[in-house]
Scaffold this active site. Structure first.
Site, PDB file in Angstrom:
ATOM      1  N   ALA A 153      31.479  39.200   5.877  1.00 55.49           N
ATOM      2  CA  ALA A 153      31.277  40.829   6.658  1.00 55.49           C
ATOM      3  C   ALA A 153      31.435  41.766   5.640  1.00 55.49           C
ATOM      4  CB  ALA A 153      32.574  40.949   7.738  1.00 55.49           C
ATOM      5  N   GLY A 155      32.100  35.500   6.865  1.00 57.05           N
ATOM      6  CA  GLY A 155      31.204  35.491   7.790  1.00 57.05           C
ATOM      7  C   GLY A 155      29.829  34.747   7.111  1.00 57.05           C
ATOM      8  N   GLU A 174      30.781  31.307   8.036  1.00 54.12           N
ATOM      9  CA  GLU A 174      30.376  31.062   9.595  1.00 54.12           C
ATOM     10  C   GLU A 174      29.219  30.989   9.898  1.00 54.12           C
ATOM     11  OE1 GLU A 174      33.251  34.411   9.768  1.00 54.12           O
ATOM     12  OE2 GLU A 174      34.339  33.263  11.213  1.00 54.12           O
ATOM     13  N   GLU A 178      39.267  35.425   4.292  1.00 49.01           N
ATOM     14  CA  GLU A 178      39.571  36.594   5.104  1.00 49.01           C
ATOM     15  C   GLU A 178      41.223  36.912   4.936  1.00 49.01           C
ATOM     16  OE1 GLU A 178      37.589  34.323   6.326  1.00 49.01           O
ATOM     17  OE2 GLU A 178      36.075  35.297   7.272  1.00 49.01           O
TER      18      GLU A 178
HETATM   19  N1  COA Z   1      31.159  43.288   1.654  1.00 45.61           N
HETATM   20  C1  COA Z   1      30.806  44.659   0.977  1.00 45.61           C
HETATM   21  N2  COA Z   1      30.332  44.526   0.028  1.00 45.61           N
HETATM   22  C2  COA Z   1      30.455  43.410  -0.840  1.00 45.61           C
HETATM   23  C3  COA Z   1      30.893  42.199  -0.212  1.00 45.61           C
HETATM   24  C4  COA Z   1      31.304  42.133   1.062  1.00 45.61           C
HETATM   25  N3  COA Z   1      31.882  40.974   1.856  1.00 45.61           N
HETATM   26  N4  COA Z   1      31.003  41.282  -0.994  1.00 45.61           N
HETATM   27  C5  COA Z   1      30.301  41.696  -2.178  1.00 45.61           C
HETATM   28  N5  COA Z   1      30.050  43.023  -2.162  1.00 45.61           N
HETATM   29  C6  COA Z   1      29.564  44.079  -3.053  1.00 45.61           C
HETATM   30  C7  COA Z   1      30.363  44.487  -3.964  1.00 45.61           C
HETATM   31  O1  COA Z   1      31.381  45.618  -3.538  1.00 45.61           O
HETATM   32  C8  COA Z   1      29.483  44.993  -5.062  1.00 45.61           C
HETATM   33  O2  COA Z   1      29.175  46.127  -4.444  1.00 45.61           O
HETATM   34  P1  COA Z   1      28.977  47.530  -5.738  1.00 45.61           P
HETATM   35  O3  COA Z   1      27.993  46.897  -6.977  1.00 45.61           O
HETATM   36  O4  COA Z   1      28.305  48.485  -5.073  1.00 45.61           O
HETATM   37  O5  COA Z   1      30.199  47.638  -6.279  1.00 45.61           O
HETATM   38  C9  COA Z   1      28.381  44.045  -5.021  1.00 45.61           C
HETATM   39  O6  COA Z   1      28.343  43.527  -3.613  1.00 45.61           O
HETATM   40  C10 COA Z   1      28.626  42.866  -5.852  1.00 45.61           C
HETATM   41  O7  COA Z   1      29.626  42.176  -5.892  1.00 45.61           O
HETATM   42  P2  COA Z   1      30.876  42.018  -7.049  1.00 45.61           P
HETATM   43  O8  COA Z   1      32.057  41.878  -6.309  1.00 45.61           O
HETATM   44  O9  COA Z   1      30.550  43.158  -8.130  1.00 45.61           O
HETATM   45  O10 COA Z   1      30.229  40.636  -7.663  1.00 45.61           O
HETATM   46  P3  COA Z   1      31.106  39.490  -8.330  1.00 45.61           P
HETATM   47  O11 COA Z   1      30.186  38.628  -8.897  1.00 45.61           O
HETATM   48  O12 COA Z   1      32.105  40.166  -9.436  1.00 45.61           O
HETATM   49  O13 COA Z   1      31.967  38.846  -7.039  1.00 45.61           O
HETATM   50  C11 COA Z   1      32.454  37.848  -4.927  1.00 45.61           C
HETATM   51  C12 COA Z   1      31.394  38.199  -6.183  1.00 45.61           C
HETATM   52  C13 COA Z   1      31.852  37.218  -3.627  1.00 45.61           C
HETATM   53  C14 COA Z   1      33.575  36.898  -5.491  1.00 45.61           C
HETATM   54  C15 COA Z   1      32.980  39.042  -4.646  1.00 45.61           C
HETATM   55  O14 COA Z   1      32.041  40.042  -4.343  1.00 45.61           O
HETATM   56  C16 COA Z   1      33.952  39.052  -3.265  1.00 45.61           C
HETATM   57  O15 COA Z   1      35.049  38.440  -3.404  1.00 45.61           O
HETATM   58  N6  COA Z   1      33.434  39.482  -2.267  1.00 45.61           N
HETATM   59  C17 COA Z   1      34.190  39.568  -0.851  1.00 45.61           C
HETATM   60  C18 COA Z   1      34.095  38.272  -0.215  1.00 45.61           C
HETATM   61  C19 COA Z   1      35.115  37.991   0.952  1.00 45.61           C
HETATM   62  O16 COA Z   1      36.337  38.465   1.035  1.00 45.61           O
HETATM   63  N7  COA Z   1      34.415  37.905   2.130  1.00 45.61           N
HETATM   64  C20 COA Z   1      34.854  37.953   3.619  1.00 45.61           C
HETATM   65  C21 COA Z   1      34.666  39.113   3.997  1.00 45.61           C
HETATM   66  S1  COA Z   1      35.459  39.274   5.841  1.00 45.61           S
END
Ligand code: COA
Length: 260
Positions: A66, A111, A114, A134
């Site tokens: 999400a 999500g 999911e 989460e």
């Molecule tokens: N919601 C909003 N933005 C997200 C996102 C999410 N779930 N997951 C990634 N992004 C965005 C980042 O903020 C970043 O945006 P920016 O360039 O404007 O700063 C962009 O996507 C790239 O992500 P980044 O974190 O820089 O990539 P990474 O390769 O270093 O890490 C992940 C990848 C997937 C490990 C990391 O993005 C992450 O942990 N995301 C969240 C996952 C999560 O908790 N999901 C459950 C949500 S309920």
């Protein structure tokens, strides 16, 4: 149909829905969910679509969860609504009546995991990573994850993934039954299309009745499920496709199903 956050293409009776926010790793904001809802409402009654494939834009992510910037603003009431709306959209994807294949081409987190679980078949690329992180944000899965993951793998493995927030790779996802098959990233879509074409070549009444019976197994007792199975079996026996399929077998030829 014109969308801003997803791509929707139909070719040879197969729809491909691509979540299209690669800069945000295809995170699901409200607009993506609205568009998925609209898209699957159309697919449900579109006679030109037999099977749908869902994937993510780019080479890094299926869906990274999400959208955390939207999520961070919710309170008790809007948080519940946030969860219920996602559940509603994913239930529509799971139950709109036609098969959906997830082509998981990278991160499938929160999500995203999911969403993959709401699909009926899951193929993953070798670089895919799955998880329900989460708990790291102080919340729990809210788009059906606590329920679907427990059924799909088992409650012990679901508890481990959800309570630790750990990510697993594609091999581990395959080992625990979270995905059906793994392919190289460049083969993933071809293999998903191949499977979709195979399903599309069958009589679609039988395909849809089988799917309905399978989905019912999550919701009713085994004896009720068997009642549903025999009722749907009976309905299939009244179709032209049943006559065609059995005649073709006996006449040693390929069936020509008309989906009637
Ligand atoms: N919601 C909003 N933005 C997200 C996102 C999410 N779930 N997951 C990634 N992004 C965005 C980042 O903020 C970043 O945006 P920016 O360039 O404007 O700063 C962009 O996507 C790239 O992500 P980044 O974190 O820089 O990539 P990474 O390769 O270093 O890490 C992940 C990848 C997937 C490990 C990391 O993005 C992450 O942990 N995301 C969240 C996952 C999560 O908790 N999901 C459950 C949500 S309920």
């Amino acid at each position: 149909m014109e969308f801003q956050n997803i791509k929707y293409e139909v070719r040879n009776r197969i729809a491909v829905v691509t979540i299209n926010r690669p800069d945000k790793l295809n995170a699901l904001n409200k607009s993506v969910l609205d568009e998925l809802k609209e898209c699957f409402t159309v697919i449900k009654t579109n006679d030109e679509v037999d099977v749908t494939i869902i994937t993510g834009a780019g080479e890094k992510s299926f869906v990274a969860g999400a959208d955390i910037s939207e999520l961070s603003k919710v309170d008790v009431v809007s948080g519940k609504n946030f969860s219920e709306f996602g559940q509603q959209v994913f239930n529509l994807i799971e139950r709109h009546g036609k098969p959906v294949i997830a082509a998981v081409n990278g991160f499938a987190l929160g999500g995203g995991c999911e969403l993959a679980m709401a699909c009926h078949v899951r193929y993953a690329s070798q670089n895919a990573k799955f998880g329900q992180p989460e708990v790291n944000l102080g919340i729990i899965p809210g788009y059906g994850g606590t329920q679907r993951l427990s059924k799909l793998v088992n409650s012990g493995l679901a508890a481990e993934l959800i309570l630790t927030g750990d990510l697993i790779d594609a091999n581990e996802a395959l080992r625990i039954g979270l995905v059906n098959k793994i392919f190289s990233l460049d083969q993933l879509m071809n293999k998903a299309i191949e499977a979709a074409e195979k399903i599309s070549s069958k009589g679609q009444t039988a395909v849809q009745m089988a799917l309905k019976a399978i989905i019912s197994s999550d919701e009713v007792s085994e004896s009720e499920g068997q009642n549903i199975e025999s009722a749907l079996f009976g309905l299939c026996c009244g179709t032209q496709d049943f006559k065609e399929g059995t005649s073709a077998f006996l006449e040693k030829r390929k069936p020509n199903f008309l989906n009637r």
